[in-house]
Design an enzyme around this catalytic site. Structure first.
Site, PDB file in Angstrom:
ATOM      1  N   TRP A  21       4.632   3.592  -0.757  1.00 18.91           N
ATOM      2  CA  TRP A  21       4.462   3.391  -2.194  1.00 18.91           C
ATOM      3  C   TRP A  21       5.002   2.018  -2.593  1.00 18.91           C
ATOM      4  CZ3 TRP A  21       7.394   6.800  -6.357  1.00 18.91           C
ATOM      5  CH2 TRP A  21       7.052   6.374  -7.641  1.00 18.91           C
ATOM      6  N   ASP A  52       2.499   7.234   5.313  1.00 19.87           N
ATOM      7  CA  ASP A  52       1.932   7.870   4.125  1.00 19.87           C
ATOM      8  C   ASP A  52       1.621   6.809   3.075  1.00 19.87           C
ATOM      9  OD1 ASP A  52       1.565  10.535   2.482  1.00 19.87           O
ATOM     10  OD2 ASP A  52       2.712   9.188   1.191  1.00 19.87           O
ATOM     11  N   TYR A  57      -1.325   3.411  -5.094  1.00 22.43           N
ATOM     12  CA  TYR A  57      -0.191   2.514  -4.854  1.00 22.43           C
ATOM     13  C   TYR A  57      -0.691   1.068  -4.789  1.00 22.43           C
ATOM     14  CZ  TYR A  57       2.057   6.869  -3.215  1.00 22.43           C
ATOM     15  OH  TYR A  57       2.543   8.148  -3.084  1.00 22.43           O
ATOM     16  N   ARG A 296      11.217  -1.904   2.351  1.00 16.16           N
ATOM     17  CA  ARG A 296      10.606  -3.169   1.941  1.00 16.16           C
ATOM     18  C   ARG A 296      10.622  -4.202   3.055  1.00 16.16           C
ATOM     19  NH1 ARG A 296       9.706  -4.549  -3.350  1.00 16.16           N
ATOM     20  NH2 ARG A 296      10.312  -3.091  -4.980  1.00 16.16           N
TER      21      ARG A 296
END
Length: 330
Positions: A21, A52, A57, A296
């Protein structure tokens, strides 16, 4: 790494699954594509084979980043979990919410899972991901405007065509799962679950345990709250969805940090981070198959993957749960 099967689908996923996401930037204050690809590769090197994602997103960006990342990985060793049923480019179905894209433009998002929309979404996802099949295809949110049987019938056709290996749901109640099962065999339900959000233990967990359905726990770190890095007075940037979240303000934040202080010595005794102990506790809970964790950059991804190396005894798990049971949040 440890691996578990999604129900009886034959698909084995890593118990730490890469949640992408944040990689899409949307609602997280932007993204750096090279960092996201590097994070996925770092996770894979440590056994995280499952990723996933979802079209919403970053309005396709997250899937494109995942597609870029898996180009250099053996496709049969990677499990791609993506979703359908949220349209930002079509005003049909059940209105979901207003948001902004990564460029600051207003968007209206609809929950829409009619058969023709699913077929289009699947083709778009396959193109962005650069693959010819999706391992687990999940409806993102229930669509009250489309009969569940129609939605699941469309996914069943995609399975017949070899474009999808297994079907899952996300944010479904037990009743909705039961209805879906009348049309197609479900492998899983992806739902929010964390130390401070455990309501699925009342109904979804018992149902999934009884019927051999996997539970994919999303937001196990409660959007970073359980890392211990968000302390009173922390300032979130514009566009960060945590900015106005009540868990991140006032007494709630103080109480959560108080709980984390109690388990910090346990983490230190195992040479582990708080986040790693939180993740280990999560995947040890009855019915929880995998924890979806975002990263990230490569370092964060590696830290997440190494949570499986942390071993918690029954007594330690019980200690943590008892501390949680005393935690009173508004």
């Amino acid at each position: 790494m440890e691996y578990k099967e999604l129900g009886d689908s034959g698909i084995k996923t890593s118990v730490i699954t890469f949640g992408s996401w944040a990689a899409g930037g949307w609602m997280w204050g932007g993204t750096e594509q090279n960092d996201a690809v590097g994070a996925i590769h770092a996770a894979y090197d440590l056994g995280v084979t499952s990723i996933d994602t979802a079209p919403i997103y970053g309005q396709g960006l997250s899937e494109e980043i995942v597609g870029e990342a898996i180009k250099s990985l053996p496709r049969d060793k990677v499990q791609i979990l993506t979703k359908f049923g949220m349209r930002w480019d079509l005003a049909k179905g059940d209105f979901g919410f207003k948001t902004k894209d990564n460029n600051g433009h207003d968007l209206d998002v609809y929950k829409y899972a009619a058969p023709e929309s699913i077929i289009k979404e699947c083709e778009d996802s396959l193109r962005r991901l650069g693959t010819d099949y999706i391992d687990l295809y999940q409806i993102h949110w229930p669509d009250v405007t489309t009969p569940i049987a129609d939605t699941m019938g469309a996914v069943a056709k995609l399975i017949e065509q070899g474009k999808v290996r297994a079907v899952g749901v996300s944010n479904y109640s037990v009743e909705q799962m039961q209805e879906a099962e009348q049309t197609v065999k479900l492998a899983s339900n992806q739902v929010p679950y964390s130390m401070v959000k455990r309501d699925i233990e009342r109904d979804v967990v018992p149902y999934c345990l009884e019927h051999n359905k996997a539970i994919l726990a999303y937001s196990p770190m409660q959007l970073g709250l359980l890392t211990g890095k968000v302390t009173p007075g922390y300032q979130f940037g514009e566009g960060d969805l945590r900015k106005n979240n009540p868990l991140f303000s006032g007494d709630n934040l103080t109480r959560v940090n108080g709980f984390l202080d109690k388990i910090k010595p346990l983490a230190e005794s195992k040479n582990a981070t708080l986040a790693q102990v939180v993740l280990r506790w999560t995947i040890e809970q009855p019915g929880i198959t995998v924890a979806l964790v975002g990263a990230r950059n490569a370092d964060q991804a590696a830290q997440n993957a190494k949570a499986v190396d942390v071993k918690l005894s029954a007594e330690e798990l019980d200690f943590i749960t008892k501390q949680l049971n005393q935690l009173q949040l508004a």
